[in-house]
Scaffold this motif. Structure first.
Motif, PDB file in Angstrom:
ATOM      1  N   PRO A   1      10.985   5.939  -3.793  1.00 14.21           N
ATOM      2  CA  PRO A   1      10.328   4.653  -4.035  1.00 14.21           C
ATOM      3  C   PRO A   1       9.251   4.337  -3.003  1.00 14.21           C
ATOM      4  O   PRO A   1       9.365   4.701  -1.830  1.00 14.21           O
ATOM      5  CB  PRO A   1      11.478   3.647  -3.955  1.00 14.21           C
ATOM      6  CG  PRO A   1      12.518   4.308  -3.119  1.00 14.21           C
ATOM      7  CD  PRO A   1      12.360   5.790  -3.291  1.00 14.21           C
ATOM      8  N   ALA A   2       8.234   3.610  -3.446  1.00 14.97           N
ATOM      9  CA  ALA A   2       7.102   3.274  -2.574  1.00 14.97           C
ATOM     10  C   ALA A   2       7.502   2.342  -1.448  1.00 14.97           C
ATOM     11  O   ALA A   2       6.902   2.369  -0.371  1.00 14.97           O
ATOM     12  CB  ALA A   2       5.985   2.630  -3.397  1.00 14.97           C
ATOM     13  N   GLY A   3       8.496   1.506  -1.664  1.00 14.48           N
ATOM     14  CA  GLY A   3       8.877   0.525  -0.654  1.00 14.48           C
ATOM     15  C   GLY A   3       8.035  -0.739  -0.757  1.00 14.48           C
ATOM     16  O   GLY A   3       6.888  -0.713  -1.222  1.00 14.48           O
ATOM     17  N   ALA A   4       8.609  -1.837  -0.331  1.00 13.13           N
ATOM     18  CA  ALA A   4       7.903  -3.123  -0.390  1.00 13.13           C
ATOM     19  C   ALA A   4       6.981  -3.293   0.807  1.00 13.13           C
ATOM     20  O   ALA A   4       7.212  -2.739   1.881  1.00 13.13           O
ATOM     21  CB  ALA A   4       8.912  -4.268  -0.439  1.00 13.13           C
TER      22      ALA A   4
ATOM     23  N   ALA B   1       0.328  -1.923   2.746  1.00 14.99           N
ATOM     24  CA  ALA B   1       0.611  -1.116   1.566  1.00 14.99           C
ATOM     25  C   ALA B   1       2.035  -1.406   1.103  1.00 14.99           C
ATOM     26  O   ALA B   1       2.880  -1.865   1.871  1.00 14.99           O
ATOM     27  CB  ALA B   1       0.460   0.368   1.892  1.00 14.99           C
ATOM     28  N   GLY B   2       2.304  -1.112  -0.166  1.00 15.13           N
ATOM     29  CA  GLY B   2       3.643  -1.294  -0.707  1.00 15.13           C
ATOM     30  C   GLY B   2       3.669  -2.256  -1.864  1.00 15.13           C
ATOM     31  O   GLY B   2       2.685  -2.924  -2.192  1.00 15.13           O
ATOM     32  N   THR B   3       4.826  -2.330  -2.498  1.00 13.88           N
ATOM     33  CA  THR B   3       4.999  -3.186  -3.667  1.00 13.88           C
ATOM     34  C   THR B   3       5.252  -4.624  -3.236  1.00 13.88           C
ATOM     35  O   THR B   3       5.373  -4.917  -2.046  1.00 13.88           O
ATOM     36  CB  THR B   3       6.175  -2.680  -4.515  1.00 13.88           C
ATOM     37  OG1 THR B   3       7.370  -2.705  -3.717  1.00 13.88           O
ATOM     38  CG2 THR B   3       5.936  -1.253  -4.996  1.00 13.88           C
ATOM     39  N   CYS B   4       5.347  -5.532  -4.198  1.00 13.30           N
ATOM     40  CA  CYS B   4       5.598  -6.943  -3.889  1.00 13.30           C
ATOM     41  C   CYS B   4       6.813  -7.084  -2.989  1.00 13.30           C
ATOM     42  O   CYS B   4       7.823  -6.400  -3.174  1.00 13.30           O
ATOM     43  CB  CYS B   4       5.829  -7.726  -5.178  1.00 13.30           C
ATOM     44  SG  CYS B   4       4.373  -7.851  -6.232  1.00 13.30           S
ATOM     45  N   MET B   5       6.713  -7.995  -2.033  1.00 11.73           N
ATOM     46  CA  MET B   5       7.810  -8.136  -1.055  1.00 11.73           C
ATOM     47  C   MET B   5       8.902  -9.083  -1.534  1.00 11.73           C
ATOM     48  O   MET B   5       9.872  -9.325  -0.831  1.00 11.73           O
ATOM     49  CB  MET B   5       7.269  -8.579   0.305  1.00 11.73           C
ATOM     50  CG  MET B   5       6.874 -10.039   0.412  1.00 11.73           C
ATOM     51  SD  MET B   5       5.294 -10.421  -0.346  1.00 11.73           S
ATOM     52  CE  MET B   5       4.186 -10.105   1.034  1.00 11.73           C
TER      53      MET B   5
ATOM     54  N   CYS C   1      -0.345  -0.789  -4.505  1.00  9.36           N
ATOM     55  CA  CYS C   1       1.045  -0.594  -4.066  1.00  9.36           C
ATOM     56  C   CYS C   1       1.290   0.808  -3.532  1.00  9.36           C
ATOM     57  O   CYS C   1       2.202   1.027  -2.741  1.00  9.36           O
ATOM     58  CB  CYS C   1       2.004  -0.859  -5.227  1.00  9.36           C
ATOM     59  SG  CYS C   1       1.869  -2.510  -5.944  1.00  9.36           S
ATOM     60  N   HIS C   2       0.484   1.779  -3.989  1.00 10.23           N
ATOM     61  CA  HIS C   2       0.699   3.177  -3.644  1.00 10.23           C
ATOM     62  C   HIS C   2      -0.341   3.715  -2.670  1.00 10.23           C
ATOM     63  O   HIS C   2      -0.518   4.921  -2.547  1.00 10.23           O
ATOM     64  CB  HIS C   2       0.675   4.034  -4.921  1.00 10.23           C
ATOM     65  CG  HIS C   2       1.772   3.725  -5.883  1.00 10.23           C
ATOM     66  ND1 HIS C   2       1.949   4.430  -7.058  1.00 10.23           N
ATOM     67  CD2 HIS C   2       2.757   2.811  -5.857  1.00 10.23           C
ATOM     68  CE1 HIS C   2       2.988   3.949  -7.712  1.00 10.23           C
ATOM     69  NE2 HIS C   2       3.494   2.960  -6.994  1.00 10.23           N
ATOM     70  N   SER C   3      -1.011   2.829  -1.966  1.00  8.57           N
ATOM     71  CA  SER C   3      -2.127   3.276  -1.125  1.00  8.57           C
ATOM     72  C   SER C   3      -1.682   4.134   0.049  1.00  8.57           C
ATOM     73  O   SER C   3      -2.507   4.805   0.676  1.00  8.57           O
ATOM     74  CB  SER C   3      -2.922   2.065  -0.617  1.00  8.57           C
ATOM     75  OG  SER C   3      -2.085   1.155   0.069  1.00  8.57           O
ATOM     76  N   HIS C   4      -0.379   4.155   0.351  1.00  7.74           N
ATOM     77  CA  HIS C   4       0.146   4.996   1.431  1.00  7.74           C
ATOM     78  C   HIS C   4       0.686   6.332   0.925  1.00  7.74           C
ATOM     79  O   HIS C   4       1.175   7.140   1.719  1.00  7.74           O
ATOM     80  CB  HIS C   4       1.250   4.252   2.173  1.00  7.74           C
ATOM     81  CG  HIS C   4       2.395   3.801   1.304  1.00  7.74           C
ATOM     82  ND1 HIS C   4       2.212   3.201   0.078  1.00  7.74           N
ATOM     83  CD2 HIS C   4       3.746   3.867   1.487  1.00  7.74           C
ATOM     84  CE1 HIS C   4       3.391   2.916  -0.460  1.00  7.74           C
ATOM     85  NE2 HIS C   4       4.326   3.314   0.375  1.00  7.74           N
ATOM     86  N   PHE C   5       0.582   6.583  -0.365  1.00  5.85           N
ATOM     87  CA  PHE C   5       1.213   7.773  -0.937  1.00  5.85           C
ATOM     88  C   PHE C   5       0.514   9.080  -0.562  1.00  5.85           C
ATOM     89  O   PHE C   5       1.127  10.141  -0.647  1.00  5.85           O
ATOM     90  CB  PHE C   5       1.299   7.640  -2.465  1.00  5.85           C
ATOM     91  CG  PHE C   5       2.608   7.076  -2.952  1.00  5.85           C
ATOM     92  CD1 PHE C   5       3.568   6.630  -2.069  1.00  5.85           C
ATOM     93  CD2 PHE C   5       2.872   6.996  -4.311  1.00  5.85           C
ATOM     94  CE1 PHE C   5       4.778   6.110  -2.520  1.00  5.85           C
ATOM     95  CE2 PHE C   5       4.076   6.489  -4.774  1.00  5.85           C
ATOM     96  CZ  PHE C   5       5.027   6.040  -3.886  1.00  5.85           C
TER      97      PHE C   5
END
Length: 543
Positions: A116-119, A164-168, A26-30
């Motif tokens: 927030p990481a965003g979906a 990338a991102g959390t569950c949509m 989920c955080h691979s774009h951080f």
């Protein structure tokens, strides 16, 4: 390190607390977002320092990230307290990182803004729009029933995580991002921006700039968070059809403020808050649709009469001012008040002799026919037993049975994992059954659905009544009346209690020992007893 005095003298030191990890999808774009936050800090005249903290990746940690929520909260608190930090940007997203970072920042009481990481982006397989975990459960059931071949299953696997991102879906990650914004912990509109669109990069830079401003203003969590803010968070979670996990996390967040939030308060608000976000798994749409429809600000703007719009935020303005001018663009996704997904009670509190301290059910995601149900229990003592027996063709189970899993709470598992959406037995799936009443002292994923009674408190491993239920006992739930009843006499319950084995011993060492010794039950937020309450300004070694 190559810094000159001019780089940091007379400038706020702003920490970027980054939960990036190659084991957290989920955080691979951080990595990139941290650089963009850094850019904003430099633009505003601050001195950025990136500080990695523990990453809680929901899919790849065992037995559950919930076991480590309090550990990350402790790390955030101590990192902020022991370093020369004037303000912080909290970078989180995947489920437990959000409450953990908020809890730690509240306890440290240092100016902090959440990012927030965003979906992830919406996904498709063939002509079907996929919704992260929700469709994993759905299509796995079809695979078990023999209706989906291996090739199609692999196709779904390869399509469902598009970016990338959390569950949509409106799982726990997006629910808690929306809660964080409603609490006033983020920039306006931060909760629903998808992870990989350009606006998310701009949000990162704006967040960095705001972090420098709150350092100069010394705007701390204690300056804007109140009991009314907590109510806003609860009502937001209910209005979006959010994850049941938000209840546990909000109780813990409130506890760090010295506010006692009860399940009764949650149920009181549940009875009056309409569900207007038509978002999976409670509704039809995904987070990208929610963003395009106007997002959280538009939804909250329509609930002004229910919310505490005078509450302050990290931005130096009220929640009402943050929502001013927000417009609903798509009335299918953000439903009008006179045509909600549900008029109230999307998630409900149940009480009874099986759950003296309460339990919860996400009624909006359940089969309406099962919200009043009585049936015989089929009991599994723990998760391994359930896995080994659930698809046994000789298992004595029918569609009217009530599946029960115990030893799945904070102490029993340990860590309170997301096992509450018990699988439906294969022979019933093959017969067309797609929902059953399921009870446990576990949680379930925010992407899950079905008639699942969760968070039974006290849990079985703490000596709760669930430990004494036997296969064949009649269990009854009545969601409209908010009751759960175990049809066994008091005398029989006393006899079983007297014959019950002793509770299991604490783990012998390490964090597991600390956790088991100090964690609270689900109804009080599962925080550590020694972390509840406010200790602003405390520093190591100073009493």
């Amino acid at each position: 390190m190559g810094f000159d005095d001019i780089d940091y003298q007379n400038r706020p030191v702003v920490a970027i607390l980054n939960t990036w990890s190659e084991l957290n999808t989920c955080h691979s774009h951080f990595r990139n977002r941290a650089d963009e936050v850094r850019r904003g800090i430099l633009q505003a005249g601050g001195f950025p320092v990136e500080v990695p903290v523990m990453s809680l990746g929901e899919m790849l940690m065992k037995p559950t990230t919930m076991l480590y929520r309090n550990l990350l909260a402790m790390e955030v608190e101590e990192v902020l307290r022991c370093h020369p930090i004037d303000a912080a940007v909290l970078m989180g997203g995947c489920d437990k990182t959000v409450p953990a970072m908020l809890m730690g920042a509240i306890s440290a009481d240092i100016p902090s803004v959440f990012f927030p990481a965003g979906a992830m982006l919406s996904a498709r397989w063939k002509d079907v729009t996929l919704g992260s975990g929700s469709d994993v459960w759905k299509y796995w059931d079809e695979r078990v029933a023999g209706n989906l071949c291996d090739s199609d299953w692999k196709g779904i696997e390869n399509c469902i995580g598009r970016s990338a991102g959390t569950c949509m879906t409106m799982g726990t990650a997006s629910t808690m991002a929306c809660v964080a914004e409603a609490l006033g912990f983020t920039l306006p509109g931060a909760a629903d921006i998808p992870a990989v669109v350009a606006e998310h990069s701009r949000l990162a830079t704006r967040t960095g700039r705001r972090a420098v401003e709150i350092a100069w203003e010394n705007r701390k969590p204690s300056d804007f968070l109140t009991a009314q803010s907590i109510d806003n968070g609860l009502m937001t979670s209910l209005a979006i059809g959010g994850s049941t996990n938000a209840i546990v996390h909000l109780i813990a967040i409130a506890g760090r403020l010295g506010i006692q939030l009860t399940l009764d308060r949650f149920d009181e608000l549940s009875r009056t808050t309409p569900v207007t976000g038509d978002i999976r798994p409670s509704g039809r749409f995904l987070m990208e649709d929610f963003y395009n429809a106007g997002g959280l600000r538009a939804l909250l703007n329509e609930l002004r009469d229910l919310l505490n719009m005078d509450c302050q935020t990290i931005n130096g303005i009220t929640l009402g001012q943050q929502c001013d001018g927000a417009e609903v663009i798509n009335r299918e996704v953000i439903r009008p008040r006179d045509n909600p997904v549900a008029p109230a009670g999307g998630t409900c509190l149940l009480r009874g002799n099986l759950a003296p301290n309460g339990c919860v059910i996400k009624s909006i995601a359940a089969d309406p026919k099962l919200l009043r149900h009585r049936g015989p229990a089929v009991v599994f003592n723990d998760y391994p037993e359930m896995k080994s027996k659930i698809n046994d063709p000789d298992l004595d189970v029918s569609a009217d049975s009530v599946l029960i899993l115990r030893s799945a709470g904070p102490l029993g598992a340990p860590g309170f994992p997301e096992w509450g959406m018990l699988p439906i037995p294969k022979k019933l799936l093959q017969a067309g059954v797609r929902d059953m009443v399921r009870l446990s002292d576990a949680r379930m994923s925010g992407t899950s659905y079905g008639t699942c009674v969760l968070h039974i408190a006290p849990e079985s491993a703490a000596g709760g009544p669930l430990a004494l239920v036997q296969t064949g006992d009649e269990i009854e739930i009545n969601v409209p009346e908010r009751t759960i009843h175990w049809h066994v006499s008091d005398e029989e319950i006393e006899r079983r209690a007297a014959a019950a084995p002793p509770l299991k011993e604490l783990p012998p060492r390490g964090y597991a020992h600390l956790y088991a010794k100090h964690v609270g039950q689900a109804d009080i937020g599962c925080d550590f007893d020694f972390l509840v309450g406010r200790t602003p300004g405390a520093e190591p070694g100073i009493h």
